[in-house]
Scaffold this motif. Structure first.
Motif, PDB file in Angstrom:
ATOM      1  N   ARG A 109       0.870  -1.179   0.000  1.00 28.46           N
ATOM      2  CA  ARG A 109       0.000   0.000   0.000  1.00 28.46           C
ATOM      3  C   ARG A 109       0.907   1.229   0.000  1.00 28.46           C
ATOM      4  N   TYR A 110       1.576   1.433  -1.138  1.00 30.38           N
ATOM      5  CA  TYR A 110       2.663   2.402  -1.214  1.00 30.38           C
ATOM      6  C   TYR A 110       2.167   3.847  -1.151  1.00 30.38           C
ATOM      7  N   PHE A 111       1.024   4.109  -1.775  1.00 29.64           N
ATOM      8  CA  PHE A 111       0.516   5.480  -1.726  1.00 29.64           C
ATOM      9  C   PHE A 111       0.254   5.888  -0.282  1.00 29.64           C
ATOM     10  N   GLU A 112      -0.387   5.008   0.491  1.00 26.75           N
ATOM     11  CA  GLU A 112      -0.697   5.335   1.882  1.00 26.75           C
ATOM     12  C   GLU A 112       0.579   5.498   2.702  1.00 26.75           C
ATOM     13  N   ASN A 113       1.587   4.685   2.414  1.00 23.69           N
ATOM     14  CA  ASN A 113       2.865   4.837   3.103  1.00 23.69           C
ATOM     15  C   ASN A 113       3.412   6.250   2.904  1.00 23.69           C
ATOM     16  N   ASN A 114       3.477   6.683   1.653  1.00 24.83           N
ATOM     17  CA  ASN A 114       4.028   8.009   1.367  1.00 24.83           C
ATOM     18  C   ASN A 114       3.136   9.126   1.899  1.00 24.83           C
ATOM     19  N   ASP A 115       1.835   8.968   1.757  1.00 27.58           N
ATOM     20  CA  ASP A 115       0.907  10.003   2.192  1.00 27.58           C
ATOM     21  C   ASP A 115       0.929  10.168   3.712  1.00 27.58           C
ATOM     22  N   GLU A 116       0.892   9.050   4.428  1.00 25.39           N
ATOM     23  CA  GLU A 116       0.911   9.128   5.890  1.00 25.39           C
ATOM     24  C   GLU A 116       2.249   9.656   6.399  1.00 25.39           C
ATOM     25  N   ARG A 117       3.334   9.276   5.740  1.00 25.84           N
ATOM     26  CA  ARG A 117       4.637   9.797   6.146  1.00 25.84           C
ATOM     27  C   ARG A 117       4.705  11.305   5.917  1.00 25.84           C
ATOM     28  N   GLY A 118       4.209  11.771   4.776  1.00 24.34           N
ATOM     29  CA  GLY A 118       4.203  13.203   4.502  1.00 24.34           C
ATOM     30  C   GLY A 118       3.395  13.979   5.529  1.00 24.34           C
ATOM     31  N   LYS A 119       2.247  13.444   5.916  1.00 26.56           N
ATOM     32  CA  LYS A 119       1.418  14.110   6.923  1.00 26.56           C
ATOM     33  C   LYS A 119       2.119  14.141   8.277  1.00 26.56           C
ATOM     34  N   LEU A 120       2.813  13.055   8.616  1.00 28.81           N
ATOM     35  CA  LEU A 120       3.534  13.016   9.882  1.00 28.81           C
ATOM     36  C   LEU A 120       4.651  14.049   9.900  1.00 28.81           C
ATOM     37  N   MET A 121       5.394  14.156   8.798  1.00 27.85           N
ATOM     38  CA  MET A 121       6.471  15.143   8.722  1.00 27.85           C
ATOM     39  C   MET A 121       5.922  16.554   8.887  1.00 27.85           C
ATOM     40  N   ALA A 122       4.805  16.839   8.226  1.00 26.39           N
ATOM     41  CA  ALA A 122       4.201  18.168   8.346  1.00 26.39           C
ATOM     42  C   ALA A 122       3.760  18.430   9.786  1.00 26.39           C
ATOM     43  N   ALA A 123       3.184  17.424  10.436  1.00 24.11           N
ATOM     44  CA  ALA A 123       2.722  17.600  11.813  1.00 24.11           C
ATOM     45  C   ALA A 123       3.896  17.846  12.757  1.00 24.11           C
ATOM     46  N   TYR A 124       4.969  17.078  12.616  1.00 24.20           N
ATOM     47  CA  TYR A 124       6.149  17.285  13.462  1.00 24.20           C
ATOM     48  C   TYR A 124       6.743  18.674  13.222  1.00 24.20           C
ATOM     49  N   PHE A 125       6.842  19.059  11.960  1.00 20.03           N
ATOM     50  CA  PHE A 125       7.407  20.366  11.641  1.00 20.03           C
ATOM     51  C   PHE A 125       6.567  21.493  12.230  1.00 20.03           C
ATOM     52  N   LEU A 126       5.254  21.444  12.043  1.00 23.65           N
ATOM     53  CA  LEU A 126       4.391  22.515  12.536  1.00 23.65           C
ATOM     54  C   LEU A 126       4.409  22.580  14.058  1.00 23.65           C
ATOM     55  N   ALA A 127       4.522  21.430  14.720  1.00 26.81           N
ATOM     56  CA  ALA A 127       4.606  21.439  16.180  1.00 26.81           C
ATOM     57  C   ALA A 127       5.866  22.172  16.635  1.00 26.81           C
ATOM     58  N   ARG A 128       6.984  21.901  15.995  1.00 23.90           N
ATOM     59  CA  ARG A 128       8.231  22.601  16.312  1.00 23.90           C
ATOM     60  C   ARG A 128       8.129  24.085  15.973  1.00 23.90           C
ATOM     61  N   TYR A 129       7.554  24.364  14.833  1.00 19.45           N
ATOM     62  CA  TYR A 129       7.429  25.742  14.364  1.00 19.45           C
ATOM     63  C   TYR A 129       6.600  26.578  15.349  1.00 19.45           C
ATOM     64  N   ARG A 130       5.486  26.030  15.786  1.00 15.78           N
ATOM     65  CA  ARG A 130       4.600  26.764  16.697  1.00 15.78           C
ATOM     66  C   ARG A 130       5.195  26.901  18.088  1.00 15.78           C
ATOM     67  N   ALA A 131       6.052  25.953  18.468  1.00 11.78           N
ATOM     68  CA  ALA A 131       6.634  25.992  19.808  1.00 11.78           C
ATOM     69  C   ALA A 131       7.838  26.926  19.904  1.00 11.78           C
ATOM     70  N   ALA A 132       8.375  27.354  18.773  1.00 13.09           N
ATOM     71  CA  ALA A 132       9.553  28.224  18.785  1.00 13.09           C
ATOM     72  C   ALA A 132       9.193  29.578  19.393  1.00 13.09           C
ATOM     73  N   LYS A 133      10.046  30.068  20.276  1.00 11.09           N
ATOM     74  CA  LYS A 133       9.788  31.340  20.931  1.00 11.09           C
ATOM     75  C   LYS A 133      10.220  32.505  20.041  1.00 11.09           C
ATOM     76  N   GLY A 134       9.561  33.648  20.217  1.00  7.10           N
ATOM     77  CA  GLY A 134       9.930  34.831  19.462  1.00  7.10           C
ATOM     78  C   GLY A 134       9.243  34.891  18.115  1.00  7.10           C
ATOM     79  N   PRO A 135       9.823  35.629  17.175  1.00  9.48           N
ATOM     80  CA  PRO A 135       9.218  35.753  15.847  1.00  9.48           C
ATOM     81  C   PRO A 135       9.238  34.425  15.113  1.00  9.48           C
ATOM     82  N   PRO A 136       8.418  34.275  14.061  1.00  6.69           N
ATOM     83  CA  PRO A 136       8.415  33.013  13.307  1.00  6.69           C
ATOM     84  C   PRO A 136       9.826  32.597  12.901  1.00  6.69           C
ATOM     85  N   PRO A 137      10.241  31.390  13.222  1.00  8.14           N
ATOM     86  CA  PRO A 137      11.629  30.990  12.979  1.00  8.14           C
ATOM     87  C   PRO A 137      11.930  30.813  11.496  1.00  8.14           C
TER      88      PRO A 137
END
Length: 423
Positions: A245-273
Motif C-alpha cells: 500500500r505504497y501510496f498510503e505509506n508516502n501520504d501518511e509519512r508526509g502528513k507526519l512530517m508536516a505535523a512534526y514540523f508545525l509542532a516545532r514551528y509553533r513551539a519556537a519562541k519569538g518571531p516566526p523561525p
C-alpha cells in the motif's frame, strides 16, 4: 471552433491597432537561461552562483535543499546557505532533518557533549541505527544547530533506530519484565540489522497490541509515552509497504512530517523561525511529487507568505560522479559506486543546455524559472517524472559532473571533518 478562431484573430488585430507606433512593449524581456559556477568555501558561498543565491536570502524564511541521497554536495551546500542566512537580518535559523525526533534528541545531546567523535561511537556500534546523520557531511551540517538547541527531527523513526530507542526506554522502565521485553527487541533488531535483514526488524512486525502494552508500562512517564507513540506510528507507516500500500505509506509519512514540523514551528519562541531543510528532493519540491502526494515542500510557500516572507527551493542532483548507498556486505553497511542516472541530463537537453557547457569539476547553479518559461508543453511532458518535478517544483538546480560520495562514519578518521568543505 471557427467562431473562436475568428474572434481570437479580431482580438489580436484590435490589440495591434491599439498599440501606438513606437510605444514600449508591455511585457518585460525574458530572463536568460544561465549556467553559473557555484563555489562552497569555509566562509560560505562563492562564484557567480554564490552571489545569486546570496541575493535571494534577504526575505527568505525557509531554505529547502532537496537532494538525491548519498552525495557530499547537498549537506555542504546547505551548511554554506545556513551560514549566509544567519548573516542576514531575521529570526534565528533552525535546521530540520529527515530523521525521527527522538533519534535527533539523542544525537543532539551527543553532539553537544562529545561532538562528532561521540556520534562516531554510536554509528560504529550500530551503523544502521539512523539515516543521513550517520554521514559525516550531514552530521557536520547539524553540529552547530545541535549545539544551539535548534536541530529539529521531523520524520518517522527510522526502521533501524529500535536498538537505540529501546535502550533509552529500558533505562526508564521500572518493571523488570518490561525491561526484558525491550532488551529482547533491542537484541533481535541488532542481529537483523547486522545481517542486513531490514524486513525482520521489529518495526516491521510489532502489532498495535505490543505498543499498547508498552504504553501501559509507561503510563506515568509522559516523555517515554511520546517515544512509544512515535515508534508505534513509525511501525504503522512502515507496515503499509509490507502489504504494497505504497501510496498510503508516502501520504501518511508526509502528513507526519508536516505535523512534526508545525509542532516545532509553533513551539519556537519569538518571531516566526527561519528554517533550513536538507532532505530528499521528493519531500521539498512544490506540487504533486513523483509519489503522487503533496509533501512538505508544498506547505512552505504559504506558511512563509503568512509572515510576509517566502521559501527558496533548491534541488541538488548530479549528472555523474560517485554515490554512497546502503549495501550491507563484507565491506560494511555502505558502498561507494559510480552514479549513473540521466534525469538531469534529460532536463538540460530539454532546456537546450549542452552538458559541455558545465564545468568538468565543481558545481553549477541553474535558475529554473527561465527554463520553465521557454520549455514547450510537449518537451515538458516527455521529461522523466523526477525531472519534470524538479523543473516545476524548485527555483534552482545545483548539479555537477563530478559528484563526491557522502562520507559515512564507518569510513571516517578524526580530523577528516576539517577538510570537508574544500573537498
Amino acid at each position: 471552433m471557427a467562431g473562436r478562431r475568428f474572434y481570437g484573430a479580431m482580438f489580436g488585430l484590435v490589440l495591434g491597432l491599439a498599440q501606438p507606433a513606437g510605444a514600449e512593449p508591455m511585457l518585460p524581456p525574458q530572463a536568460p537561461v544561465e549556467v553559473l559556477p557555484l563555489e562552497i568555501t569555509i566562509e560560505g558561498l562563492g562564484g557567480a552562483g554564490g552571489e545569486r543565491l546570496r541575493s535571494e536570502l534577504s526575505d527568505v524564511q525557509f531554505v529547502a535543499v532537496g537532494e538525491d541521497h548519498g552525495f557530499a554536495e547537498p549537506p555542504r551546500l546547505a551548511a554554506a546557505l545556513g551560514q549566509e542566512l544567519a548573516q542576514t537580518k531575521g529570526a534565528p535559523v533552525h535546521h530540520a532533518v529527515e530523521v525521527g525526533p527522538h533519534t535527533v534528541d539523542k544525537v543532539a545531546n551527543v553532539l553537544r557533549a562529545e561532538g562528532l567523535v561521540g556520534l562516531d561511537a554510536i554509528v560504529d556500534d550500530q551503523p544502521s541505527i539512523m539515516p543521513f546523520l550517520a554521514n559525516l557531511d550531514d552530521a557536520s551540517l547539524a553540529l552547530p544547530y545541535a549545539r544551539a538547541g535548534r536541530l529539529w527531527g521531523i520524520d518517522q523513526e527510522f526502521i533501524g533506530s529500535g536498538p537505540m530507542l529501546y535502550a533509552l526506554l529500558a533505562a526508564r522502565a521500572h518493571d523488570p519484565e518490561l525491561r526484558r521485553t525491550l532488551g529482547a527487541w533491542r537484541d533481535s533488531d541488532r542481529a537483523a540489522l547486522a545481517a542486513g535483514q531490514f524486513d525482520k526488524v521489529s518495526l516491521s512486525s510489532l502489532a498495535r497490541a505490543d505498543f499498547a502494552r508498552l504504553r501501559q508500562g509507561f503510563s506515568d512517564d509522559p516523555e517515554a509515552l511520546q517515544m512509544v507513540d512515535a515508534l508505534a506510528e513509525s511501525a504503522r507507516i512502515y507496515q503499509y509497504n509490507d502489504v504494497e500500500r505504497y501510496f498510503e505509506n508516502n501520504d501518511e509519512r508526509g502528513k507526519l512530517m508536516a505535523a512534526y514540523f508545525l509542532a516545532r514551528y509553533r513551539a519556537a519562541k519569538g518571531p516566526p523561525p527561519r528554517v533550513l531543510f536538507k532532505m530528499g528532493a521528493y519531500h521539498l519540491g512544490r506540487g504533486i511529487t513523483p509519489t503522487s502526494i503533496f509533501d512538505l515542500g508544498s506547505l512552505l510557500p504559504g506558511l512563509a507568505a503568512a509572515s510576509g516572507k517566502r521559501s527558496l527551493h533548491i534541488a541538488v542532483v548530479p549528472i555523474a560522479g560517485q554515490v554512497r548507498a546502503i549495501a550491507p556486505g563484507p565491506q560494511g553497511l555502505t558502498k561507494v559506486s559510480a552514479y549513473d542516472e540521466d534525469v538531469v541530463a534529460k532536463l538540460l537537453a530539454g532546456a537546450g543546455i549542452e552538458l559541455d557547457s558545465l564545468p568538468a569539476q565543481g558545481l553549477a547553479l541553474i535558475p529554473l524559472e527561465p527554463i520553465r518559461q521557454r520549455m514547450s508543453g510537449k518537451v515538458r511532458r516527455e521529461l522523466p517524472e523526477f525531472a519534470r518535478f524538479m523543473l516545476l517544483g524548485f527555483d534552482y538546480l545545483v548539479t555537477t559532473r563530478d559528484a563526491k560520495a557522502a562520507t559515512h562514519f564507518e569510513a571516517w578518521e578524526p580530523g577528516m571533518e576539517s577538510r570537508l568543505v574544500l573537498q
